[in-house]
Scaffold this motif. Structure first.
Motif, PDB file in Angstrom:
ATOM      1  N   ALA A 119       0.837  -1.200   0.000  1.00 23.51           N
ATOM      2  CA  ALA A 119       0.000   0.000   0.000  1.00 23.51           C
ATOM      3  C   ALA A 119       0.876   1.256   0.000  1.00 23.51           C
ATOM      4  O   ALA A 119       0.571   2.227  -0.704  1.00 23.51           O
ATOM      5  CB  ALA A 119      -0.922  -0.006   1.216  1.00 23.51           C
ATOM      6  N   ASP A 120       1.956   1.231   0.781  1.00 25.08           N
ATOM      7  CA  ASP A 120       2.894   2.364   0.784  1.00 25.08           C
ATOM      8  C   ASP A 120       3.496   2.576  -0.601  1.00 25.08           C
ATOM      9  O   ASP A 120       3.628   3.714  -1.064  1.00 25.08           O
ATOM     10  CB  ASP A 120       4.017   2.125   1.791  1.00 25.08           C
ATOM     11  N   ARG A 121       3.846   1.474  -1.258  1.00 20.45           N
ATOM     12  CA  ARG A 121       4.452   1.589  -2.580  1.00 20.45           C
ATOM     13  C   ARG A 121       3.443   2.073  -3.615  1.00 20.45           C
ATOM     14  O   ARG A 121       3.791   2.857  -4.508  1.00 20.45           O
ATOM     15  CB  ARG A 121       5.071   0.249  -2.988  1.00 20.45           C
ATOM     16  N   ARG A 122       2.201   1.620  -3.510  1.00 15.10           N
ATOM     17  CA  ARG A 122       1.173   2.111  -4.427  1.00 15.10           C
ATOM     18  C   ARG A 122       0.916   3.600  -4.195  1.00 15.10           C
ATOM     19  O   ARG A 122       0.723   4.367  -5.145  1.00 15.10           O
ATOM     20  CB  ARG A 122      -0.118   1.309  -4.250  1.00 15.10           C
ATOM     21  N   TYR A 123       0.923   4.003  -2.938  1.00 13.49           N
ATOM     22  CA  TYR A 123       0.769   5.431  -2.611  1.00 13.49           C
ATOM     23  C   TYR A 123       1.897   6.249  -3.232  1.00 13.49           C
ATOM     24  O   TYR A 123       1.656   7.288  -3.860  1.00 13.49           O
ATOM     25  CB  TYR A 123       0.754   5.604  -1.090  1.00 13.49           C
TER      26      TYR A 123
END
Length: 345
Positions: free
Chosen positions: A247-251
């Motif tokens: 999720a952090d990487r998608r953000y």
């Protein structure tokens, strides 16, 4: 003795050079459409529209002999913005003196800057805010964004900086003005701050500006999107420096694709007005005036639907995206960013 003085006076008059008036010509009459755009950064129609906006303000108020017409004043200024050349070079091109070029550029830049509040406006009305949010969301799915923010440096050299000289030395070791710009998803400048010396940190420029104060006070709604050079705030989202989850990487991926709009805008702005990339040989107050005038003209070029300038041989646009990570006291947006990641990414 009187006869000798009279004879000397007559001799001086005979040797005195007559004052010559250089003929004023319209440079547009001898140039093709492509040459006009290359030299003056606007098409013929665009130049005419600009003259309608500022012509009255730069019109001479007195009946001077051989006064420089508003069109020639505007062309001289646009040519300076498009080349950043010495005043003497600009004067030779337009048959005016270097001193006149200096006065013209300052006069026309001041006239163009009076249009700032009309041309550069931050979205405030509900329908405008919603439109900007939709446009940014369509880029990469980042929600609630009303502006992409970043700073760029405009070089200063050859101008007296006085006792404050050290304040203008930026992190790369040269003198500059640190210019803050906010844009929307359509590459329109919605806010510009051009008054801080090069040593100022990007985050300090924002929080010392009216825009930063209005977001802090809740007078403006929405989210700005910036790089790690800014403090993380509930209304300003920065990347996750050490992403630990998918999720952090998608953000971060969505953040990067959305924020790149401001980097692309800097490229367009400095290609249209290379004086901002090459640097300015004027004192800081005049430099700030020229920078603001160029930003106004950039928005007007979008309004006039001027073609993009992608000519060969243009100056390289310096990449300013190498900010030192902000590590100051204000990082109260951590919880808000995590909630955003959990909900949308």
């Amino acid at each position: 003795m009187a006869l000798l003085l009279l004879a000397d006076h007559e001799a001086r008059r005979a040797l005195r050079r007559e004052r010559l008036f250089r003929p004023r010509r319209n440079p547009l009459n001898s140039l093709t459409d492509d040459e006009v755009t290359r030299r003056y950064r606007f098409t013929r129609i665009g130049i005419t529209q600009l003259l309608e906006r500022v012509g009255r303000q730069i019109q001479h108020r007195t009946q001077c002999n051989n006064a420089i017409p508003p069109l020639l004043q505007l062309l001289t200024t646009l040519r300076f913005y498009g080349t950043g050349a010495f005043y003497m070079v600009e004067g030779d091109l337009h048959n005016v003196s270097a001193a006149s070029v200096c006065r013209i550029i300052h006069k026309v830049s001041r006239a163009i800057s009076t249009l700032t509040n009309e041309v550069i406006t931050f979205p405030v009305e509900i329908q405008d805010v919603m439109r900007v949010k939709r446009d940014f969301h369509a880029v990469s799915g980042f929600p609630g964004v009303v502006g992409a923010i970043d700073c760029t440096h405009v070089k200063l050299y050859g101008a007296p900086l006085g006792e404050d000289e050290h304040l203008y030395v930026n992190r790369k070791g040269y003198h500059s003005i640190n210019v803050q710009v906010v844009c929307d998803a359509g590459f329109k400048i919605v806010n510009v701050v051009a008054r801080w010396p090069g040593s100022s940190h990007d985050s300090a420029v924002l929080h010392g500006s009216l825009l930063g104060q209005m977001f802090t006070d809740g007078r403006l709604q929405g989210t700005l999107i910036g790089d790690t050079g800014y403090a993380l705030r509930p209304w300003l989202m920065t990347p996750v420096t050490e992403p630990a989850t998918n999720a952090d990487r998608r953000y971060n991926r969505s953040h990067r694709r959305t924020r790149v709009k401001i980097e692309q805008l800097f490229g367009q702005l400095k290609r249209r007005f290379p004086c901002l990339s090459l640097g300015l040989r004027v004192a800081p107050p005049k430099a700030c005036l020229i920078i603001k005038a160029c930003c106004v003209l950039f928005n007007l070029s979008k309004e006039f639907r001027e073609p993009e300038l992608l000519f060969e041989g243009e100056v390289e646009v310096e990449d300013d995206d190498h900010h030192l990570p902000y590590d100051g006291p204000i990082r109260d947006g951590v919880l808000h960013r995590q909630m955003l990641i959990n909900r949308f990414f």
